[in-house]
Scaffold this motif. Structure first.
Motif, short mmCIF file in Angstrom:
data_model
loop_
_atom_site.label_atom_id
_atom_site.label_comp_id
_atom_site.label_asym_id
_atom_site.label_seq_id
_atom_site.Cartn_x
_atom_site.Cartn_y
_atom_site.Cartn_z
N THR A 98 -1.83 10.96 -21.48
CA THR A 98 -1.39 11.41 -22.80
C THR A 98 -2.53 11.19 -23.81
OG1 THR A 98 -0.54 9.24 -23.44
CG2 THR A 98 1.00 10.75 -22.32
N TYR A 99 -2.39 11.84 -24.96
CA TYR A 99 -3.38 11.63 -26.02
C TYR A 99 -3.38 10.19 -26.48
CZ TYR A 99 -4.60 16.51 -26.63
OH TYR A 99 -5.08 17.76 -26.44
N GLU A 100 -2.20 9.59 -26.55
CA GLU A 100 -2.10 8.20 -26.98
C GLU A 100 -3.00 7.31 -26.12
OE1 GLU A 100 1.25 4.68 -27.37
OE2 GLU A 100 1.91 6.76 -27.29
N GLU A 101 -2.94 7.51 -24.80
CA GLU A 101 -3.78 6.73 -23.89
C GLU A 101 -5.26 7.08 -24.05
OE1 GLU A 101 -0.72 6.45 -20.12
OE2 GLU A 101 -1.81 8.31 -20.48
N ALA A 102 -5.54 8.36 -24.05
CA ALA A 102 -6.93 8.83 -24.05
C ALA A 102 -7.67 8.49 -25.34
CB ALA A 102 -6.97 10.34 -23.81
N ILE A 130 -14.28 15.43 -25.08
CA ILE A 130 -13.26 16.37 -24.61
C ILE A 130 -11.91 16.03 -25.22
CG2 ILE A 130 -11.97 17.14 -22.56
CD1 ILE A 130 -14.68 16.71 -21.00
N VAL A 131 -11.57 14.74 -25.24
CA VAL A 131 -10.31 14.29 -25.82
C VAL A 131 -10.23 14.69 -27.29
CG1 VAL A 131 -8.93 12.27 -26.45
CG2 VAL A 131 -10.00 12.39 -24.19
N LYS A 132 -11.29 14.41 -28.04
CA LYS A 132 -11.29 14.72 -29.48
C LYS A 132 -11.19 16.22 -29.73
CE LYS A 132 -13.72 10.53 -30.72
NZ LYS A 132 -15.03 9.93 -30.95
N ALA A 133 -11.92 17.01 -28.96
CA ALA A 133 -11.89 18.47 -29.14
C ALA A 133 -10.51 19.03 -28.80
CB ALA A 133 -12.96 19.13 -28.28
N ARG A 134 -9.92 18.54 -27.74
CA ARG A 134 -8.59 19.02 -27.36
C ARG A 134 -7.54 18.59 -28.39
NH1 ARG A 134 -7.90 21.97 -23.56
NH2 ARG A 134 -5.65 21.59 -23.43
N ARG A 135 -7.68 17.38 -28.90
CA ARG A 135 -6.73 16.90 -29.91
C ARG A 135 -6.82 17.74 -31.18
NH1 ARG A 135 -1.92 15.28 -29.92
NH2 ARG A 135 -1.53 13.28 -30.83
N ALA A 136 -8.05 18.07 -31.58
CA ALA A 136 -8.24 18.90 -32.78
C ALA A 136 -7.64 20.29 -32.58
CB ALA A 136 -9.72 19.00 -33.11
N ALA A 137 -7.77 20.83 -31.36
CA ALA A 137 -7.25 22.16 -31.07
C ALA A 137 -5.74 22.17 -30.83
CB ALA A 137 -7.97 22.74 -29.86
N HIS A 138 -5.19 21.04 -30.40
CA HIS A 138 -3.77 20.97 -30.03
C HIS A 138 -3.12 19.69 -30.59
CE1 HIS A 138 -4.75 24.18 -27.24
NE2 HIS A 138 -5.73 23.43 -26.79
N PRO A 139 -3.04 19.58 -31.91
CA PRO A 139 -2.54 18.34 -32.51
C PRO A 139 -1.08 18.02 -32.20
CG PRO A 139 -2.80 20.05 -34.17
CD PRO A 139 -3.37 20.59 -32.90
N HIS A 140 -0.30 19.01 -31.79
CA HIS A 140 1.11 18.79 -31.51
C HIS A 140 1.40 18.42 -30.05
CE1 HIS A 140 0.18 22.94 -30.51
NE2 HIS A 140 1.22 22.93 -29.70
N HIS A 141 0.40 18.48 -29.20
CA HIS A 141 0.62 18.18 -27.77
C HIS A 141 0.76 16.68 -27.52
CE1 HIS A 141 -1.18 22.11 -25.90
NE2 HIS A 141 -0.16 22.34 -26.70
N THR A 142 1.49 16.34 -26.48
CA THR A 142 1.63 14.96 -26.03
C THR A 142 0.61 14.65 -24.95
OG1 THR A 142 4.00 15.02 -26.49
CG2 THR A 142 3.22 13.31 -24.96
N TYR A 143 0.47 15.58 -24.00
CA TYR A 143 -0.43 15.38 -22.86
C TYR A 143 -1.80 15.97 -23.15
CZ TYR A 143 3.71 14.05 -20.29
OH TYR A 143 4.85 13.41 -19.87
#
Length: 184
Positions: A51-55, A82-95
């Protein structure tokens, strides 16, 4: 189950990243998963549970599904990017690697979908590519850089160096070549 290979050069690693992005028409999900998987060397079923929380903590701690062993992996700079870029692109995702479909919203991408995407790229490039190729590639590239088999064994969480040598695809031809490289 199809036997998959380690990718043996950085150029091939980059080519696979490029093809995964092209085949997904610009969606970076599979390319990001490929590159993140190369960094952490986890089995696909464990990788997809992150999950983003873990990563975002910079360290992933999980209990491996196959072995039941607890793993603690500090994320290197590329994994964190990768984690930061994905989080910025998908802020609503859990995984970290979540499905974009309305039907499967809130779930990680499936192992089967990843296998299909990787196989398609492998077929294009003439490489037997699968979800385990990320682990094998990390092991192979570490071996090629001179990291000891024992250390690679620990990274991959194998029970013995012999398993690691077979796993990364150390071939008889490569062993034979050492007799010519090291003439005493």
């Amino acid at each position: 189950m199809q036997l998959v290979e380690a990718v043996k050069t950085q150029a091939e690693v980059q080519q696979i990243t490029h093809k995964l992005t092209l085949n997904a028409r610009g969606n970076t999900l599979y390319a990001d998963l490929w590159n993140f998987g190369l960094q952490v060397a986890l089995r696909i079923t464990d990788l997809l549970t992150i999950t983003y929380e873990e990563a975002l903590s910079g360290r992933v701690v999980l209990k491996e599904g196959k072995t039941g062993k607890t793993r603690s992996i500090e994320l290197n700079s590329k994994a964190q990017e990768i984690v930061k870029a994905r989080r910025a692109a998908h802020p609503h995702h859990t995984y970290l690697f979540e499905v974009e479909s309305n039907r499967a919203s809130g779930k990680p991408v499936s192992r089967v979908a990843v296998a299909v995407a990787f196989k398609a790229v492998g077929d294009e490039l003439g490489i037997s590519l699968g979800t385990h190729s990320m682990r094998k590639t990390r092991g192979w590239l570490m071996h090629s850089a001179g990291v000891s088999i024992e250390k690679i064994c620990r990274v991959l969480n194998h029970s013995s160096p012999a398993i690691t040598m077979a796993y990364i695809g150390l071939t008889q031809a490569e062993i034979d070549a050492t007799y010519h490289e090291f003439v005493i």
